[in-house]
Design an enzyme around this catalytic site. Sequence first.
Site, PDB file in Angstrom:
ATOM      1  N   LEU A   1       0.697  -1.132  -0.027  1.00 50.61           N
ATOM      2  CA  LEU A   1       0.209   0.061  -0.024  1.00 50.61           C
ATOM      3  C   LEU A   1       0.919   1.242  -0.142  1.00 50.61           C
ATOM      4  CD1 LEU A   1      -1.610  -2.345   2.205  1.00 50.61           C
ATOM      5  CD2 LEU A   1      -3.282  -0.542   1.608  1.00 50.61           C
TER       6      LEU A   1
ATOM      7  N   THR B   1      -5.438   1.992  -7.483  1.00 51.73           N
ATOM      8  CA  THR B   1      -6.621   3.162  -7.815  1.00 51.73           C
ATOM      9  C   THR B   1      -7.603   2.724  -8.943  1.00 51.73           C
ATOM     10  OG1 THR B   1      -7.076   5.317  -8.109  1.00 51.73           O
ATOM     11  CG2 THR B   1      -4.733   4.579  -8.656  1.00 51.73           C
ATOM     12  N   ASP B   2      -8.756   3.461  -8.986  1.00 49.93           N
ATOM     13  CA  ASP B   2      -9.457   3.315 -10.171  1.00 49.93           C
ATOM     14  C   ASP B   2      -9.117   4.484 -11.114  1.00 49.93           C
ATOM     15  OD1 ASP B   2     -10.322   5.828  -8.635  1.00 49.93           O
ATOM     16  OD2 ASP B   2     -12.332   5.030  -8.827  1.00 49.93           O
ATOM     17  N   GLU B   3      -8.192   5.733 -10.833  1.00 49.24           N
ATOM     18  CA  GLU B   3      -7.613   6.776 -11.522  1.00 49.24           C
ATOM     19  C   GLU B   3      -6.708   6.175 -12.587  1.00 49.24           C
ATOM     20  OE1 GLU B   3      -6.581  10.418  -9.890  1.00 49.24           O
ATOM     21  OE2 GLU B   3      -7.523   9.827  -7.766  1.00 49.24           O
TER      22      GLU B   3
ATOM     23  N   TYR C   1       0.114  11.296 -10.605  1.00 49.36           N
ATOM     24  CA  TYR C   1      -0.200  10.340  -9.950  1.00 49.36           C
ATOM     25  C   TYR C   1      -0.849   9.174 -10.629  1.00 49.36           C
ATOM     26  CZ  TYR C   1      -3.067   7.694  -6.543  1.00 49.36           C
ATOM     27  OH  TYR C   1      -3.839   6.627  -6.035  1.00 49.36           O
TER      28      TYR C   1
ATOM     29  N   SER D   1       1.597   7.033 -12.631  1.00 47.98           N
ATOM     30  CA  SER D   1       2.622   6.272 -11.517  1.00 47.98           C
ATOM     31  C   SER D   1       2.084   5.180 -11.281  1.00 47.98           C
ATOM     32  CB  SER D   1       3.277   7.296 -10.546  1.00 47.98           C
ATOM     33  OG  SER D   1       2.177   7.589  -9.781  1.00 47.98           O
ATOM     34  N   LYS D   2       1.031   5.421 -10.809  1.00 44.84           N
ATOM     35  CA  LYS D   2       0.201   3.932 -10.119  1.00 44.84           C
ATOM     36  C   LYS D   2      -0.191   2.955 -11.409  1.00 44.84           C
ATOM     37  CE  LYS D   2      -1.133   3.049  -6.813  1.00 44.84           C
ATOM     38  NZ  LYS D   2      -0.537   2.282  -5.678  1.00 44.84           N
TER      39      LYS D   2
ATOM     40  N   TYR E   1     -13.460  22.616  -6.746  1.00 44.10           N
ATOM     41  CA  TYR E   1     -13.077  22.855  -8.005  1.00 44.10           C
ATOM     42  C   TYR E   1     -14.108  22.947  -8.890  1.00 44.10           C
ATOM     43  CZ  TYR E   1      -8.112  21.740  -7.023  1.00 44.10           C
ATOM     44  OH  TYR E   1      -6.986  21.657  -6.716  1.00 44.10           O
TER      45      TYR E   1
END
Length: 351
Positions: free
Chosen positions: A80, A133-135, A159, A162-163, A216
């Site tokens: 993690l 992540t789902d991103e 980010y 990189s994941k 935002y």
Amino acid sequence: MKIVVTGGCGFIGSAVIRHLLRKTSHQVLNIDCMTYAASEETVAEVATQPRYRHEAISINNQNAVERALAAFQPDAIMHLAAESHVDRSIDGPGAFIQTNVVGTYCLLEAARQYWLGLEGAKKAGFRFLHISTDEVFGHLEPEAPPFTEETAYDPRSPYSASKAASDHLVRAWYHTYGFPAFVTNTTNNYGPWHFPEKLIPLMIINALEGRPLPVYGKGENIRDWLFVEDHAAALVRAVERGKPGETYAIGARQPRKNLDVVRQICAILDELAPDPAGPRERLISFVSDRPGHDFRYEIDPSHAETCLEWKAEHDFETGLRRTIQWYLEHKAWWQRLREQRYDGQRLGVQK
């Protein structure tokens, strides 16, 4: 089982460790080098248990990790440790490449060398679970179906890129070396001990202090929300039952517009801790959107629910109320963070 958890003093990692020590008989080695987002208080309730150890080493230090694995002799690794804040990745992507990509490589190699030295049932049963992540899937249009394990990767921030890279490394180690690794992808988590730059804790704390609640754009962006304790339960179930080479998309089917989340936080706080100055929705302000801001994330967790025999227990309203109550009861923790190492005006309004 003897389980290594990397990043175990972070938000999700500490929830996993608390779950392991509360509800299983597994032993835990926490590998966490204690960056700005880590806190020993997150695991204080289990720190004195004989089944728990903490090694303050970096996953980038492959030799140190190899020594830790040799001494502990784990049956599984739950990875993690990661840099995870999108805004920070836009301001300084280097740390994200170093931790999420290079660090995952170093950990994979240390774990593979350890695994190669195992024999018999110990080797056959070893597992490496990489939490992502789902991103990595990019963004969804308003009417598009949710992400699944088959969704193509399309990362759009430093980010998420990189994941995505770390996910590809894990799968490559499985296919190339037969290393028994697998991946979970999850959506936005929330709950106790969440670092105060993320959307929900930032809004709770700013609202309590009478600060602006910066949202935002128009607040139309949609995120799918998962209570962190439900995620921890899913991850423990995954490391116990998951199969090498598999992917499990973990979510709770709780999508919400960001503006609706902020408004709900205001309503619950107005009930639990009324502000003499009036309803807290008055504090909501709209700020310029960030670069590359994905419109919508949402996960279909059907595969994980079936294969892992798991389902999220908390609906969003229940989980959010529990979270707000926790922040009301733990002001000393987040106030100390704000004063010592966190700029309370920073716009951390998304995942």
